[in-house]
Write a protein that holds these residues in place. Structure first.
Motif, PDB file in Angstrom:
ATOM      1  N   ARG A 432       3.949   4.205 -10.578  1.00  0.00           N
ATOM      2  CA  ARG A 432       4.247   5.622 -10.777  1.00  0.00           C
ATOM      3  C   ARG A 432       3.418   6.541  -9.889  1.00  0.00           C
ATOM      4  N   ARG A 433       2.225   6.114  -9.531  1.00  0.00           N
ATOM      5  CA  ARG A 433       1.369   6.966  -8.707  1.00  0.00           C
ATOM      6  C   ARG A 433       0.399   6.088  -7.925  1.00  0.00           C
ATOM      7  N   SER A 434      -0.246   6.686  -6.946  1.00  0.00           N
ATOM      8  CA  SER A 434      -1.205   5.941  -6.124  1.00  0.00           C
ATOM      9  C   SER A 434      -2.500   5.744  -6.896  1.00  0.00           C
ATOM     10  N   ILE A 435      -2.923   4.507  -6.997  1.00  0.00           N
ATOM     11  CA  ILE A 435      -4.169   4.168  -7.685  1.00  0.00           C
ATOM     12  C   ILE A 435      -5.007   3.314  -6.746  1.00  0.00           C
ATOM     13  N   HIS A 436      -6.281   3.657  -6.643  1.00  0.00           N
ATOM     14  CA  HIS A 436      -7.179   2.927  -5.761  1.00  0.00           C
ATOM     15  C   HIS A 436      -8.309   2.293  -6.565  1.00  0.00           C
ATOM     16  N   ALA A 437      -8.787   1.186  -6.062  1.00  0.00           N
ATOM     17  CA  ALA A 437      -9.922   0.488  -6.665  1.00  0.00           C
ATOM     18  C   ALA A 437     -10.805  -0.016  -5.523  1.00  0.00           C
ATOM     19  N   HIS A 438     -11.916  -0.644  -5.873  1.00  0.00           N
ATOM     20  CA  HIS A 438     -12.812  -1.190  -4.858  1.00  0.00           C
ATOM     21  C   HIS A 438     -12.734  -2.712  -4.888  1.00  0.00           C
ATOM     22  N   ALA A 439     -12.719  -3.301  -3.704  1.00  0.00           N
ATOM     23  CA  ALA A 439     -12.649  -4.758  -3.584  1.00  0.00           C
ATOM     24  C   ALA A 439     -13.786  -5.243  -2.699  1.00  0.00           C
ATOM     25  N   ASN A 440     -14.314  -6.411  -3.043  1.00  0.00           N
ATOM     26  CA  ASN A 440     -15.407  -7.010  -2.282  1.00  0.00           C
ATOM     27  C   ASN A 440     -14.834  -7.821  -1.125  1.00  0.00           C
ATOM     28  N   LEU A 441     -15.332  -7.555   0.071  1.00  0.00           N
ATOM     29  CA  LEU A 441     -14.814  -8.240   1.254  1.00  0.00           C
ATOM     30  C   LEU A 441     -15.120  -9.734   1.246  1.00  0.00           C
ATOM     31  N   GLN A 442     -16.178 -10.134   0.546  1.00  0.00           N
ATOM     32  CA  GLN A 442     -16.527 -11.549   0.506  1.00  0.00           C
ATOM     33  C   GLN A 442     -15.669 -12.323  -0.486  1.00  0.00           C
ATOM     34  N   ARG A 443     -15.126 -11.633  -1.479  1.00  0.00           N
ATOM     35  CA  ARG A 443     -14.362 -12.317  -2.528  1.00  0.00           C
ATOM     36  C   ARG A 443     -12.858 -12.172  -2.363  1.00  0.00           C
ATOM     37  N   SER A 444     -12.413 -11.169  -1.620  1.00  0.00           N
ATOM     38  CA  SER A 444     -10.980 -10.912  -1.486  1.00  0.00           C
ATOM     39  C   SER A 444     -10.604 -10.841  -0.013  1.00  0.00           C
ATOM     40  N   LYS A 723      -5.682  -0.018  -2.222  1.00  0.00           N
ATOM     41  CA  LYS A 723      -4.607   0.546  -3.024  1.00  0.00           C
ATOM     42  C   LYS A 723      -4.067  -0.537  -3.945  1.00  0.00           C
ATOM     43  N   VAL A 724      -4.016  -0.230  -5.232  1.00  0.00           N
ATOM     44  CA  VAL A 724      -3.537  -1.196  -6.219  1.00  0.00           C
ATOM     45  C   VAL A 724      -2.020  -1.311  -6.103  1.00  0.00           C
ATOM     46  N   GLN A 725      -1.530  -2.540  -6.138  1.00  0.00           N
ATOM     47  CA  GLN A 725      -0.097  -2.794  -6.042  1.00  0.00           C
ATOM     48  C   GLN A 725       0.454  -3.259  -7.383  1.00  0.00           C
ATOM     49  N   PRO A 726       1.707  -2.942  -7.689  1.00  0.00           N
ATOM     50  CA  PRO A 726       2.304  -3.418  -8.949  1.00  0.00           C
ATOM     51  C   PRO A 726       2.464  -4.926  -8.941  1.00  0.00           C
TER      52      PRO A 726
END
Length: 765
Positions: A432-444, A723-726
């Motif tokens: 429904r809308r743009s949602i952002h989160a933080h991701a670790n470059l070593q784990r993802s 950016k979080v994806q569905p």
């Protein structure tokens, strides 16, 4: 050690200053098990007021918060002095709205220090209570802080046979505080001693011990005990407690239509006959004599053990069920076996709790059909009957609730909770809308995409290629856009470490990600003269400029000219060097006044220039025209292009995302790229400045070739905004598999099939 032996310092100071003590606690004590036990308690009571005694290094605090997150009401952080508080405020700043910092000397009365008695639901003490002069008096003071039913979570040394613990801590003053109490060899006490001492001051004793040191030479254990009074003790062991006269009214037992349940009813009646004034039995719901039902009765329904009451329910059974529910003050509904095979009853009882707020309903499912049912059912029923108070999830005066659902599986009694899952919530709302989160470059593995005008980062969910002919590269630097490679299409250039050998490599990649899988023939060892960090970015920028130059010059006809609009310094240098070696005349144009180039080397195009002026500025014999201002609103070069003959090639040498041609000419691509490498070698390191952009700054930017060659730096960030994806984005069709689509024979279904198969309207990622 020498300053300690000289009396110049305590042994604690250097250990604390060098962080050795924190590391010792983390590596040698069962802190993770302690956090796991706390998580289980908090799972049942997610609104607890927690107090930790003597936090010290904060190792236990951090481990517990990592497990329970924000599932608590408040956390009172105490120590004998406020010296640790400032560091703790920085360490636990994300919990600042629920943290309370107070000084507490547990060897003195907590009430006299401003603490309210019986106001906490759980107290945590990690390796602290033993360092007091009277262990029993200290434990009694802790008990005054807990509500009835509250929990004491301890980590203490319980294996007195292990010597190395005393060797480490015997230099601490607190190690010998209990000498006058009889602990002359050290403060450690066995689990049996702790059990007796806890019971003596109002606790239940040692309810659980993790790990049991009998299974190895482990000095420390995690102990859990519950604060008890007469009511809590009765609820803990309801049918073992002495009962001279019946303490409850009528009990109605429904069930016993089969031999198995009939024997179960008889055994239960033997146990419960001294607790209830009258026990009335009925084999089925239909045979229940409604006139015998007294108001506010206790009901035990075992009929589901014979057959499902809600499967094929008739009108007579429904009327009996209504009367039963209306007359019940406490109702325990028992089932056995898998709920997946008999999913008819739990929802009914959940609804009844809302329709009859003055009654309590509990659903007990015993999954293992061979499990001991008598004691389990009797305990659950009597706990309901003895709980003469409503559920208070705020835990105002005691820590106890009657659970609406119980599930006995593999000998473990489980309860249900609806838990907040932020990641699932974000995935759901991302539709429904743009949602952002933080991701670790070593784990993802992070993918860069440009779905619109700006870049976005996503967590890559697709599995990498497992073919032995492919190489995985952990990317350090990459081009912000995909560049044209003759014979292959548009690819990204990357520099990184080959995953298996950790050797630096230069590679072409179809994908723009933090870890890429690419064919081995698209990887080259990085020259040894290229320095790490900044030198690799400059080298990659030089290769990118050379690749663009090679492609552009190769398109030109012999003895003709090329016209390049808005090329940056690196591109101009590479194009000029390669064109001069092939007899091609390069011309450069710009619409930016701030561009400073040697006189005569650049054609300035004013956006208000007339057609006649543009015709006069146009070079002769142009065979290729290329522009690098695709995102610019200035259209003057477009007007200039319209004046060129139709046989002149108009080229775009970059694009936001990669595009591999269907029939990739591997040899042609390798020749083109090797030519670019040769052009770049020797001149790149002294060449023009290359622009770099931190991967953290890339989201939201519109970095493209019209801003010059830009290199993405993946080395200066640990976490990046993604950016979080569905959840639907995780469903990716594979070109190597066959799919059956059912019920999609209409126009939309056919279009989906055509799109998926790469037909006329198909697409490739």
């Amino acid at each position: 050690m020498l300053p300690f032996l000289r009396g110049e310092t305590t042994l604690l100071e250097p250990l604390w200053r060098n962080n050795h003590l924190t590391q010792f606690y983390k590596k040698t004590t069962p802190i993770s098990q302690m956090a796991s036990v706390a998580e289980q308690v908090v799972f049942r009571y997610p609104r607890m007021k927690i107090l930790e005694v003597g936090v010290g290094t904060s190792a236990a605090t951090g481990a517990i918060l990592d497990r329970i997150d924000r599932s608590y009401h408040s956390y009172t952080y105490t120590d004998i002095s406020p010296g640790f508080f400032e560091d703790a405020r920085n360490l636990f700043k994300d919990h600042s709205d629920r943290f309370i910092y107070k000084v507490l000397d547990i060897e003195k009365s907590p009430k006299e220090q401003g603490f309210v008695e019986h106001s906490y639901d759980m107290i945590v003490a990690a390796n602290v209570l033993h360092a007091t002069r009277s262990l029993q008096e200290t434990t009694a003071r802790v008990r005054t802080l807990l509500k009835p039913g509250g929990y004491l979570l301890l980590m203490e040394g319980t294996n007195t046979d292990v010597l190395h613990t005393g060797f480490v801590f015997s230099g601490f003053k607190g190690w010998w505080f209990g000498e006058k109490e009889g602990r002359v060899w050290g403060p450690m006490q066995t689990a049996g001693t702790w059990d007796r001492m806890l019971k003596a001051v109002g606790f239940s004793g040692v309810d659980t011990i993790t790990p049991d040191h009998d299974k190895g030479l482990r000095p420390f254990s995690v102990l859990l005990s519950q604060a008890v009074d007469a009511k809590i003790q009765l609820l803990r062991q309801p049918y073992i407690s002495a009962c001279a006269v019946p303490r409850h009214g009528d009990l109605f037992i429904i069930g016993g239509a089969t031999c198995a349940t009939s024997a179960l009813v008889i055994k239960l009646e033997e146990i419960l006959t001294h607790v209830f004034r009258r026990i009335v039995r009925s084999q089925t719901l239909e045979s229940l004599e409604l006139h015998n039902l007294t108001s506010m009765a206790t009901v035990l329904n075992l009929a589901d053990l014979d057959r499902s009451c809600f499967k094929d329910i008739n009108e007579q059974q429904l009327e009996a069920l209504k009367s039963l529910v209306n007359a019940s003050q406490k109702l325990l509904w028992v089932t056995a076996g898998s709920e997946a095979e008999n999913p008819y009853h739990s929802g009914f009882l959940a609804c009844m709790g809302y329709e009859n707020p003055y009654s309590q309903f509990q659903y007990l499912n015993i999954v293992d059909l061979d499990a001991e049912k008598v004691s389990t059912i009797a305990t659950a029923l009597l706990r309901m009957a003895d709980a003469d108070f409503d559920n208070d999830y705020g835990l105002s005066d005691r820590v106890w609730t009657t659970e609406p659902e119980l599930r006995l599986e593999n000998g473990v009694m489980k309860i249900s909770r609806m838990k907040n899952d932020p990641s699932m919530n974000k995935r759901y709302m991302s539709n429904r809308r743009s949602i952002h989160a933080h991701a670790n470059l070593q784990r993802s593995n992070i993918r860069v995409m440009k779905p619109g005008d700006t870049h976005e980062l996503f967590i890559e969910t697709r599995k990498p290629e497992q073919d032995a002919s492919w190489t995985r590269v952990q990317v350090s630097y990459s081009t912000s856009t995909a560049l044209k490679v003759e014979g292959a299409g548009f690819l990204h250039l990357v520099i990184g470490l080959e995953e298996k050998t950790q050797v630096p490599v230069l590679a072409l990649s179809e994908h723009h990600m933090s870890v890429v899988s690419t064919p081995s023939h698209w990887c080259w060892a990085l020259p040894k003269h290229v320095p790490e960090t900044r030198g690799e970015a400059v080298y990659l920028g030089g290769i990118a400029a050379a690749l663009l130059a090679v492609n552009l010059v190769s398109m030109a006809s012999p003895n003709t000219a090329i016209l390049v609009h808005e090329a940056d310094d690196a591109l101009r240098s590479a194009i000029s060097a390669h064109a001069s070696a092939t007899g091609i005349r390069p011309y450069f144009s710009t619409s930016k006044r701030e561009q400073h180039h040697p006189k005569g080397s650049t054609i300035f195009l004013h956006e208000m220039s007339s057609t006649r002026v543009l015709e006069d500025l146009l070079p002769a014999d142009v065979s290729v025209a290329a522009r690098f201002d695709q995102g610019s609103p200035n259209r003057v070069f477009g007007r200039l292009e319209s004046l060129l003959p139709s046989i002149v090639r108009r080229e775009t040498l970059d694009r936001a995302s990669s595009l591999v041609v269907t029939r990739c000419d591997v040899h042609k691509a390798a020749v083109s790229f090797n030519m670019a490498r040769e052009l770049a070698h020797g001149s790149t390191m002294q060449g023009p400045t290359i622009k770099t952009v931190n991967i953290q700054e890339l989201p939201g930017s519109s970095a493209s070739i019209d801003h010059g060659i830009q290199i993405v730096d993946w080395t200066r960030a640990d976490e990046v905004p993604v950016k979080v994806q569905p959840a639907s984005s995780h469903v990716i069709l594979s070109a190597h598999k066959t799919y059956l689509l059912v019920g999609m024979t209409g126009d939309i279904g056919r279009s989906v099939c055509q799109l998926s198969s790469g037909g006329p309207s198909g697409w490739r990622d």
